[in-house]
Design a protein around this motif. Structure first.
Motif, PDB file in Angstrom:
ATOM      1  N   LEU A 135       0.994  -1.217   0.064  1.00 25.05           N
ATOM      2  CA  LEU A 135      -0.006   0.049   0.042  1.00 25.05           C
ATOM      3  C   LEU A 135       0.842   1.386  -0.127  1.00 25.05           C
ATOM      4  CD1 LEU A 135      -2.635  -1.080   2.392  1.00 25.05           C
ATOM      5  CD2 LEU A 135      -2.807  -0.949  -0.004  1.00 25.05           C
ATOM      6  N   ASP A 136       1.943   1.221   0.837  1.00 24.56           N
ATOM      7  CA  ASP A 136       2.851   2.552   0.936  1.00 24.56           C
ATOM      8  C   ASP A 136       3.440   2.684  -0.532  1.00 24.56           C
ATOM      9  OD1 ASP A 136       2.199   2.860   3.422  1.00 24.56           O
ATOM     10  OD2 ASP A 136       4.120   2.064   3.969  1.00 24.56           O
ATOM     11  N   LYS A 137       3.959   1.640  -1.267  1.00 24.96           N
ATOM     12  CA  LYS A 137       4.218   1.669  -2.750  1.00 24.96           C
ATOM     13  C   LYS A 137       3.196   2.359  -3.598  1.00 24.96           C
ATOM     14  CE  LYS A 137       6.497  -1.032  -6.404  1.00 24.96           C
ATOM     15  NZ  LYS A 137       7.127  -2.203  -6.654  1.00 24.96           N
ATOM     16  N   ALA A 138       1.972   1.689  -3.475  1.00 26.52           N
ATOM     17  CA  ALA A 138       0.928   2.460  -4.272  1.00 26.52           C
ATOM     18  C   ALA A 138       0.446   3.758  -4.049  1.00 26.52           C
ATOM     19  CB  ALA A 138      -0.119   1.255  -4.123  1.00 26.52           C
ATOM     20  N   MET A 139       0.491   4.438  -2.940  1.00 23.95           N
ATOM     21  CA  MET A 139       0.047   5.789  -2.598  1.00 23.95           C
ATOM     22  C   MET A 139       0.824   6.250  -1.440  1.00 23.95           C
ATOM     23  SD  MET A 139      -2.986   4.164  -0.332  1.00 23.95           S
ATOM     24  CE  MET A 139      -2.965   2.921  -1.691  1.00 23.95           C
ATOM     25  N   THR A 140       0.925   7.561  -1.312  1.00 23.36           N
ATOM     26  CA  THR A 140       1.569   8.206   0.042  1.00 23.36           C
ATOM     27  C   THR A 140       0.117   8.929   0.640  1.00 23.36           C
ATOM     28  OG1 THR A 140       3.549   8.567  -1.171  1.00 23.36           O
ATOM     29  CG2 THR A 140       3.075   9.869   0.653  1.00 23.36           C
ATOM     30  N   CYS A 141       0.082   8.850   2.034  1.00 24.48           N
ATOM     31  CA  CYS A 141      -0.782   9.422   2.635  1.00 24.48           C
ATOM     32  C   CYS A 141      -0.567  10.204   3.632  1.00 24.48           C
ATOM     33  CB  CYS A 141      -1.877   8.139   3.423  1.00 24.48           C
ATOM     34  SG  CYS A 141      -2.442   6.987   2.349  1.00 24.48           S
ATOM     35  N   GLU A 142      -1.561  11.338   3.927  1.00 23.03           N
ATOM     36  CA  GLU A 142      -1.233  12.239   4.908  1.00 23.03           C
ATOM     37  C   GLU A 142      -1.125  11.735   6.098  1.00 23.03           C
ATOM     38  OE1 GLU A 142      -4.434  15.323   4.610  1.00 23.03           O
ATOM     39  OE2 GLU A 142      -3.919  15.438   2.317  1.00 23.03           O
ATOM     40  N   GLY A 197      -1.418   9.449  -9.633  1.00 16.45           N
ATOM     41  CA  GLY A 197      -1.231  10.784  -9.668  1.00 16.45           C
ATOM     42  C   GLY A 197      -2.570  11.686  -9.108  1.00 16.45           C
ATOM     43  N   GLU A 198      -3.345  10.838  -8.911  1.00 16.00           N
ATOM     44  CA  GLU A 198      -4.903  11.553  -8.381  1.00 16.00           C
ATOM     45  C   GLU A 198      -4.809  11.452  -6.827  1.00 16.00           C
ATOM     46  OE1 GLU A 198      -7.982  10.719 -11.891  1.00 16.00           O
ATOM     47  OE2 GLU A 198      -8.302   9.526 -10.196  1.00 16.00           O
ATOM     48  N   ASP A 199      -5.523  12.126  -6.229  1.00 19.00           N
ATOM     49  CA  ASP A 199      -5.717  11.941  -4.576  1.00 19.00           C
ATOM     50  C   ASP A 199      -7.105  11.231  -4.451  1.00 19.00           C
ATOM     51  OD1 ASP A 199      -3.470  13.680  -3.908  1.00 19.00           O
ATOM     52  OD2 ASP A 199      -4.232  15.290  -4.684  1.00 19.00           O
ATOM     53  N   LYS A 200      -7.282  10.625  -3.488  1.00 17.38           N
ATOM     54  CA  LYS A 200      -8.246  10.128  -2.754  1.00 17.38           C
ATOM     55  C   LYS A 200      -8.066   9.966  -1.303  1.00 17.38           C
ATOM     56  CE  LYS A 200     -12.199   7.799  -3.252  1.00 17.38           C
ATOM     57  NZ  LYS A 200     -13.597   8.354  -3.975  1.00 17.38           N
ATOM     58  N   ASP A 201      -9.104  10.479  -0.860  1.00 11.81           N
ATOM     59  CA  ASP A 201      -9.280  10.478   0.775  1.00 11.81           C
ATOM     60  C   ASP A 201      -7.867  10.751   1.595  1.00 11.81           C
ATOM     61  OD1 ASP A 201     -12.017   9.738   0.477  1.00 11.81           O
ATOM     62  OD2 ASP A 201     -11.572   7.676   0.584  1.00 11.81           O
ATOM     63  N   GLY A 202      -7.293  11.693   1.274  1.00  7.33           N
ATOM     64  CA  GLY A 202      -5.889  12.041   1.936  1.00  7.33           C
ATOM     65  C   GLY A 202      -4.838  11.155   1.407  1.00  7.33           C
ATOM     66  N   CYS A 203      -4.865  10.457   0.315  1.00  2.00           N
ATOM     67  CA  CYS A 203      -3.793   9.749  -0.105  1.00  2.00           C
ATOM     68  C   CYS A 203      -3.341  10.130  -1.506  1.00  2.00           C
ATOM     69  CB  CYS A 203      -4.091   8.267  -0.113  1.00  2.00           C
ATOM     70  SG  CYS A 203      -4.291   7.860   1.632  1.00  2.00           S
ATOM     71  N   LYS A 204      -2.269  10.184  -1.977  1.00  2.00           N
ATOM     72  CA  LYS A 204      -1.856  10.518  -3.362  1.00  2.00           C
ATOM     73  C   LYS A 204      -1.386   9.177  -3.892  1.00  2.00           C
ATOM     74  CE  LYS A 204       0.287  13.407  -6.575  1.00  2.00           C
ATOM     75  NZ  LYS A 204      -0.431  14.486  -7.154  1.00  2.00           N
ATOM     76  N   VAL A 205      -2.112   8.582  -4.973  1.00  2.00           N
ATOM     77  CA  VAL A 205      -1.919   7.546  -5.590  1.00  2.00           C
ATOM     78  C   VAL A 205      -0.595   7.552  -6.578  1.00  2.00           C
ATOM     79  CG1 VAL A 205      -3.176   5.609  -7.074  1.00  2.00           C
ATOM     80  CG2 VAL A 205      -4.419   6.827  -5.304  1.00  2.00           C
ATOM     81  N   SER A 206       0.025   6.445  -6.701  1.00  2.00           N
ATOM     82  CA  SER A 206       1.159   6.157  -7.354  1.00  2.00           C
ATOM     83  C   SER A 206       1.129   5.255  -8.423  1.00  2.00           C
ATOM     84  CB  SER A 206       2.553   6.230  -6.479  1.00  2.00           C
ATOM     85  OG  SER A 206       2.466   5.265  -5.857  1.00  2.00           O
ATOM     86  N   THR A 207       0.070   4.491  -8.358  1.00  2.00           N
ATOM     87  CA  THR A 207      -0.293   3.457  -9.462  1.00  2.00           C
ATOM     88  C   THR A 207      -1.625   3.387  -9.698  1.00  2.00           C
ATOM     89  OG1 THR A 207       0.348   1.273 -10.085  1.00  2.00           O
ATOM     90  CG2 THR A 207      -0.203   1.577  -7.951  1.00  2.00           C
ATOM     91  N   ASP A 208      -2.147   2.890 -10.620  1.00  2.00           N
ATOM     92  CA  ASP A 208      -3.599   2.753 -10.736  1.00  2.00           C
ATOM     93  C   ASP A 208      -4.074   1.691  -9.627  1.00  2.00           C
ATOM     94  OD1 ASP A 208      -3.401   4.496 -12.942  1.00  2.00           O
ATOM     95  OD2 ASP A 208      -3.705   2.996 -14.407  1.00  2.00           O
ATOM     96  N   ILE A 209      -5.236   2.316  -9.034  1.00  2.00           N
ATOM     97  CA  ILE A 209      -5.917   1.535  -7.968  1.00  2.00           C
ATOM     98  C   ILE A 209      -7.164   1.135  -8.499  1.00  2.00           C
ATOM     99  CG2 ILE A 209      -6.674   1.287  -5.869  1.00  2.00           C
ATOM    100  CD1 ILE A 209      -4.266   2.798  -4.968  1.00  2.00           C
ATOM    101  N   THR A 210      -7.952   0.074  -8.622  1.00  2.00           N
ATOM    102  CA  THR A 210      -9.008  -0.350  -8.862  1.00  2.00           C
ATOM    103  C   THR A 210      -9.842  -1.111  -7.675  1.00  2.00           C
ATOM    104  OG1 THR A 210      -8.386  -0.785 -11.101  1.00  2.00           O
ATOM    105  CG2 THR A 210     -10.710  -1.820 -10.309  1.00  2.00           C
ATOM    106  N   MET A 211     -11.027  -0.404  -7.353  1.00  2.00           N
ATOM    107  CA  MET A 211     -11.882  -0.886  -6.390  1.00  2.00           C
ATOM    108  C   MET A 211     -13.030  -1.596  -7.041  1.00  2.00           C
ATOM    109  SD  MET A 211     -10.683  -0.138  -3.377  1.00  2.00           S
ATOM    110  CE  MET A 211     -11.900  -0.792  -2.457  1.00  2.00           C
TER     111      MET A 211
END
Length: 158
Positions: free
Chosen positions: A60-67, A111-125
């Motif tokens: 998860l840390d590799k996929a996003m950086t969160c506040e 590159g998008e932000d979601k819920d206080g996290c900057k995404v560094s790879t595409d994430i699919t829910m």
């Protein structure tokens, strides 16, 4: 399914879009493979295999950086622990997976932000209705949510 199993599944598979941490992180080919692995782990009473169906903190840390204070790493860790502790209940109720009926996915692009996290790879829910064959021989559906982290495969989300 018995009411207590329905309550367990419903509470563990909420649909909030949050990120967390879990097990050893072996991503699967799709949501159906994740669910089949869950049932197999329950039948084998393999708690570690259940935890491994959730993404790890490192993934998860590799996929996003969160506040600070954002990104629910704790939530997925809590869910992984709960699932791994309830294998007897799952095994008692569920015989097999009949089918997975996916809903429209939500994709957060790199590159998008979601819920206080900057995404560094595409994430699919991916939300899906999973139809299980119960030990009683009938079928029962449960809503489940899965996450795909870039090319790392699919995991249980919540």
């Amino acid at each position: 399914m018995l009411a207590n199993t329905r309550t367990l599944l419903t509470s563990l598979f909420g649909a909030a879009f949050v990120f967390g941490c879990g097990g050893s992180g072996g991503g699967k080919d799709g949501p159906e493979a994740v669910v089949k692995a869950l049932v197999a782990a329950a039948k084998a009473n393999d708690a570690a295999a259940v935890v491994a169906l959730f993404p790890t903190k490192e993934q998860l840390d590799k996929a996003m950086t969160c506040e600070a204070g954002k990104g629910p790493h704790e939530r997925i860790a809590k869910n992984a622990k709960a699932w791994s502790g309830d294998l007897d209940e799952i095994n008692k109720e569920i015989e097999d997976v009949v089918r997975v009926e996916p809903r429209d996915p939500e994709v957060v692009k790199s590159g998008e932000d979601k819920d206080g996290c900057k995404v560094s790879t595409d994430i699919t829910m991916q939300r899906a209705k999973v139809i299980f064959k119960t030990k009683k021989g009938d079928e029962d559906g449960e809503g489940m949510t899965f996450i795909k982290l870039g090319d790392a495969g699919w995991y249980l989300f919540d």
